[in-house]
Design a protein around this motif. Structure first.
Motif, mmCIF file in Angstrom:
data_model
loop_
_atom_site.group_PDB
_atom_site.id
_atom_site.type_symbol
_atom_site.label_atom_id
_atom_site.label_comp_id
_atom_site.label_asym_id
_atom_site.label_seq_id
_atom_site.Cartn_x
_atom_site.Cartn_y
_atom_site.Cartn_z
ATOM 1 N N CYS A 29 0.832 -1.212 0.000
ATOM 2 C CA CYS A 29 0.000 0.000 0.000
ATOM 3 C C CYS A 29 0.863 1.256 0.000
ATOM 4 O O CYS A 29 0.624 2.199 -0.769
ATOM 5 C CB CYS A 29 -0.923 -0.023 1.213
ATOM 6 N N LEU A 30 1.893 1.288 0.841
ATOM 7 C CA LEU A 30 2.762 2.465 0.927
ATOM 8 C C LEU A 30 3.560 2.658 -0.359
ATOM 9 O O LEU A 30 3.759 3.793 -0.819
ATOM 10 C CB LEU A 30 3.699 2.325 2.126
ATOM 11 N N ALA A 31 4.022 1.556 -0.956
ATOM 12 C CA ALA A 31 4.764 1.667 -2.203
ATOM 13 C C ALA A 31 3.868 2.186 -3.327
ATOM 14 O O ALA A 31 4.273 3.044 -4.120
ATOM 15 C CB ALA A 31 5.362 0.317 -2.583
ATOM 16 N N LEU A 32 2.648 1.688 -3.401
ATOM 17 C CA LEU A 32 1.695 2.177 -4.397
ATOM 18 C C LEU A 32 1.374 3.645 -4.169
ATOM 19 O O LEU A 32 1.327 4.451 -5.107
ATOM 20 C CB LEU A 32 0.405 1.354 -4.323
ATOM 21 N N SER A 33 1.145 3.997 -2.920
ATOM 22 C CA SER A 33 0.798 5.379 -2.591
ATOM 23 C C SER A 33 1.913 6.328 -3.001
ATOM 24 O O SER A 33 1.658 7.430 -3.499
ATOM 25 C CB SER A 33 0.523 5.494 -1.090
ATOM 26 N N PRO A 83 -1.367 12.455 -9.871
ATOM 27 C CA PRO A 83 -2.384 12.755 -10.879
ATOM 28 C C PRO A 83 -1.861 12.518 -12.294
ATOM 29 O O PRO A 83 -0.758 12.937 -12.645
ATOM 30 C CB PRO A 83 -2.695 14.243 -10.635
ATOM 31 N N GLY A 84 -2.659 11.791 -13.068
ATOM 32 C CA GLY A 84 -2.318 11.535 -14.457
ATOM 33 C C GLY A 84 -1.510 10.284 -14.703
ATOM 34 O O GLY A 84 -1.324 9.898 -15.870
ATOM 35 N N VAL A 85 -1.016 9.624 -13.648
ATOM 36 C CA VAL A 85 -0.243 8.407 -13.861
ATOM 37 C C VAL A 85 -1.150 7.336 -14.463
ATOM 38 O O VAL A 85 -2.329 7.250 -14.144
ATOM 39 C CB VAL A 85 0.386 7.926 -12.530
ATOM 40 N N ALA A 110 -5.280 9.076 -10.680
ATOM 41 C CA ALA A 110 -4.657 8.247 -11.706
ATOM 42 C C ALA A 110 -5.632 7.976 -12.849
ATOM 43 O O ALA A 110 -6.848 8.018 -12.670
ATOM 44 C CB ALA A 110 -4.194 6.923 -11.102
ATOM 45 N N GLN A 111 -5.081 7.718 -14.031
ATOM 46 C CA GLN A 111 -5.875 7.239 -15.159
ATOM 47 C C GLN A 111 -5.915 5.718 -15.047
ATOM 48 O O GLN A 111 -4.915 5.048 -15.307
ATOM 49 C CB GLN A 111 -5.238 7.657 -16.487
ATOM 50 N N VAL A 112 -7.071 5.179 -14.677
ATOM 51 C CA VAL A 112 -7.146 3.778 -14.273
ATOM 52 C C VAL A 112 -7.885 2.949 -15.315
ATOM 53 O O VAL A 112 -8.973 3.317 -15.769
ATOM 54 C CB VAL A 112 -7.855 3.630 -12.908
ATOM 55 N N VAL A 113 -7.288 1.820 -15.654
ATOM 56 C CA VAL A 113 -7.942 0.797 -16.471
ATOM 57 C C VAL A 113 -8.045 -0.454 -15.610
ATOM 58 O O VAL A 113 -7.059 -0.884 -15.007
ATOM 59 C CB VAL A 113 -7.157 0.491 -17.753
ATOM 60 N N LEU A 114 -9.243 -1.030 -15.540
ATOM 61 C CA LEU A 114 -9.481 -2.257 -14.777
ATOM 62 C C LEU A 114 -9.747 -3.390 -15.765
ATOM 63 O O LEU A 114 -10.697 -3.327 -16.551
ATOM 64 C CB LEU A 114 -10.670 -2.071 -13.842
ATOM 65 N N ALA A 115 -8.906 -4.415 -15.732
ATOM 66 C CA ALA A 115 -9.037 -5.553 -16.646
ATOM 67 C C ALA A 115 -9.518 -6.769 -15.873
ATOM 68 O O ALA A 115 -8.858 -7.219 -14.933
ATOM 69 C CB ALA A 115 -7.701 -5.848 -17.315
ATOM 70 N N GLN A 116 -10.675 -7.301 -16.270
ATOM 71 C CA GLN A 116 -11.294 -8.430 -15.574
ATOM 72 C C GLN A 116 -11.494 -9.568 -16.551
ATOM 73 O O GLN A 116 -12.118 -9.408 -17.608
ATOM 74 C CB GLN A 116 -12.642 -7.989 -14.971
ATOM 75 N N SER A 160 -11.521 -2.380 -5.255
ATOM 76 C CA SER A 160 -11.094 -1.444 -4.213
ATOM 77 C C SER A 160 -9.867 -0.655 -4.645
ATOM 78 O O SER A 160 -9.788 0.560 -4.446
ATOM 79 C CB SER A 160 -10.787 -2.201 -2.918
ATOM 80 N N ALA A 161 -8.899 -1.349 -5.246
ATOM 81 C CA ALA A 161 -7.684 -0.676 -5.683
ATOM 82 C C ALA A 161 -7.969 0.315 -6.802
ATOM 83 O O ALA A 161 -7.437 1.432 -6.806
ATOM 84 C CB ALA A 161 -6.649 -1.713 -6.138
ATOM 85 N N ALA A 162 -8.805 -0.080 -7.766
ATOM 86 C CA ALA A 162 -9.132 0.813 -8.878
ATOM 87 C C ALA A 162 -9.819 2.077 -8.388
ATOM 88 O O ALA A 162 -9.482 3.191 -8.821
ATOM 89 C CB ALA A 162 -10.015 0.074 -9.883
ATOM 90 N N ARG A 163 -10.766 1.912 -7.480
ATOM 91 C CA ARG A 163 -11.456 3.084 -6.932
ATOM 92 C C ARG A 163 -10.485 4.002 -6.198
ATOM 93 O O ARG A 163 -10.497 5.225 -6.371
ATOM 94 C CB ARG A 163 -12.565 2.610 -5.996
ATOM 95 N N ALA A 164 -9.596 3.434 -5.386
ATOM 96 C CA ALA A 164 -8.647 4.235 -4.621
ATOM 97 C C ALA A 164 -7.684 4.987 -5.539
ATOM 98 O O ALA A 164 -7.408 6.179 -5.329
ATOM 99 C CB ALA A 164 -7.874 3.339 -3.653
ATOM 100 N N LEU A 165 -7.178 4.318 -6.564
ATOM 101 C CA LEU A 165 -6.252 4.967 -7.487
ATOM 102 C C LEU A 165 -6.938 6.093 -8.260
ATOM 103 O O LEU A 165 -6.347 7.152 -8.500
ATOM 104 C CB LEU A 165 -5.678 3.937 -8.456
ATOM 105 N N ALA A 166 -8.193 5.851 -8.655
ATOM 106 C CA ALA A 166 -8.938 6.894 -9.368
ATOM 107 C C ALA A 166 -9.140 8.115 -8.476
ATOM 108 O O ALA A 166 -9.039 9.266 -8.942
ATOM 109 C CB ALA A 166 -10.280 6.346 -9.846
ATOM 110 N N GLU A 167 -9.407 7.891 -7.196
ATOM 111 C CA GLU A 167 -9.596 9.015 -6.284
ATOM 112 C C GLU A 167 -8.306 9.807 -6.094
ATOM 113 O O GLU A 167 -8.344 10.989 -5.747
ATOM 114 C CB GLU A 167 -10.113 8.509 -4.938
ATOM 115 N N ARG A 168 -7.172 9.155 -6.326
ATOM 116 C CA ARG A 168 -5.887 9.860 -6.230
ATOM 117 C C ARG A 168 -5.506 10.558 -7.544
ATOM 118 O O ARG A 168 -4.428 11.139 -7.644
ATOM 119 C CB ARG A 168 -4.790 8.858 -5.851
#
Length: 431
Positions: free
Chosen positions: A133-137, A142-144, A167-173, A157-165
């Motif tokens: 978590c700390l390494a990701l944080s 913004p914009g990563v 980041a440009q987030v893509v979630l692959a399922q 959970s991770a996608a939502r958290a990164l978007a709130e920070r």
């Protein structure tokens, strides 16, 4: 059990610490916690990543001197009733408890590891521990460009958290919908829409084939003396596998099975978890998916018990906080002489997503002959569905508004005949 009895617990997570607290004063308890951090609640890591909570907020009450932090158990000697640790110390036990938790699954992606190597490329992160978590944080800005692989509870959970920070987030399922184990098609579609409003680009029925990498540029002043404390602790805890940075390669993109490629600065592996059973296997204890336990949470060695993510009871490994705590409580009763048994947990899954909180319990897919009741409010973006078998509630899904989840879950857990289902489903059902 008397206070002279020695109980050694391997694992300083929710289950291990809960057991230590319950046994305080009843036994001499030692908890071996592999991570150097103050104990923390793993459930809150997504909120720490999102910046809503400081890491200290996730801290758990520590059992004082009973907890040995930063100490890893490396071998169990069942004949001598001793646990050997990586610092050369030995802990002898009358009762041993395995609360070793689980490890993140690292998928077989092309480019994830070099031949004969086990070091992740810079920018590739698991999301399981506080160090992750700390390494990701530290890497998010913004914009990563971030790609999250996996659309289960952890990935969402991770996608939502990164978007709130920012980041440009893509979630692959890989599955056809998000949270396919917990949600039905309608509620999953609502979750999909909610994440999209946060800026998350979602690809379902989509298999990631590999990663592309390039030589990593050294950081200015990089070296052992300049490593941030969190990263330094992570390298020390897992030699040979540095999660998320410091390696000779850096991730540059993600390749899909259909040939499509996405640029990426960060890749988050949220592909599930696997029970940590290595110590038990090496000691000759029965292991299937997890460490096999009976209704008294005993392994195949009656002096050794297992609880939490590593334990398999009646063919089931839960991997959730609620069952881990229930198992710890049940084992505390067993060890203090109460006529207790663990008969399984009726697990309720909850996820906080800021505007689209969800809860799921029991059987959410109906069988032939079951009755299904749905209430949906497009304006408020809420969805409630319950499955009724005969006159009993057997499962349900709630999304967006959880005021009634307490009453519904109690009815489900009690297994009592339903008297007023509509009252349970409406807003005043929990009051």
């Amino acid at each position: 059990m008397t206070s002279e009895k020695r109980v050694v617990v391997i694992g300083g997570g929710l289950a291990g610490l809960r057991l230590a607290q319950r046994l305080a004063g009843a036994a001499a308890v030692t908890v071996l916690g592999e991570e150097p951090h103050v104990p923390y609640n793993r459930v809150l890591l997504a909120d720490v990543l999102a910046g809503r909570y400081a890491p200290e907020v996730a801290a758990l009450p520590a059992p004082g001197p009973a907890l040995r932090r930063g100490v890893r158990a490396v071998r169990i000697d069942r004949a001598d009733r001793a646990v050997h640790c990586d610092d050369g110390s030995t802990e002898r036990y009358d009762t041993l408890v395995l609360a070793t938790g689980s490890n993140p699954v690292l998928p077989p992606l092309r480019g994830l590891f070099e031949p004969d190597g086990r070091e992740l490329p810079d920018g590739v992160h698991a999301f399981r521990t506080m160090d992750d978590c700390l390494a990701l944080s530290a890497a998010v800005r913004p914009g990563v460009r971030a790609v999250v692989i996996g659309g289960g509870l952890l990935g969402v959970s991770a996608a939502r958290a990164l978007a709130e920070r920012g980041a440009q987030v893509v979630l692959a399922q890989q599955a056809e919908r998000l949270l396919e184990r917990q949600l039905d098609a309608d509620s999953s579609a609502l979750l999909h829409a909610h994440l999209s409003t946060l800026g998350v680009e979602i690809h379902t029925a989509c298999r990631v084939r590999g990663l592309t990498t390039s030589p990593a540029a050294p950081l200015p002043g990089a070296g052992p003396d300049s490593a941030p404390p969190a990263i330094e602790a992570r390298v020390r805890a897992e030699p040979g596998r540095r999660r998320g940075g410091g390696g000779p390669r850096a991730v540059t993109g993600v390749e899909f099975a259909d040939g499509y490629r996405l640029d990426a600065d960060i890749v988050v592996l949220a592909c599930g978890v696997r029970p940590r059973t290595g110590l038990a296997k090496a000691a000759g204890i029965e292991v299937r998916t997890g460490v096999v336990v009976d209704d008294r949470l005993r392994t195949s060695d009656p002096r050794i018990h297992a609880i939490g993510d590593c334990a398999e009871h009646a063919g089931q490994v839960y991997g959730l906080a609620g069952p881990a705590l229930e198992q710890a409580d049940a084992l505390a009763s067993v060890l203090t002489g109460a006529p207790a048994q663990y008969t399984g947990t009726r697990a309720l899954t909850r996820l906080t997503l800021g505007g689209a909180d969800l809860a799921a319990f029991g059987e959410t897919t109906p069988r032939p002959g079951d009755d299904v009741v749905r209430l949906a409010d497009a304006t408020r973006r809420t969805y409630r569905k319950v499955v009724v078998r005969g006159d009993r509630l057997v499962g349900g899904v709630l999304l967006g508004e959880l005021s009634t989840v307490g009453a519904l879950a109690r009815s489900w857990e009690d297994g009592e005949p339903l008297t007023d289902l509509f009252h349970l489903l409406t807003d005043d059902g929990g009051h």
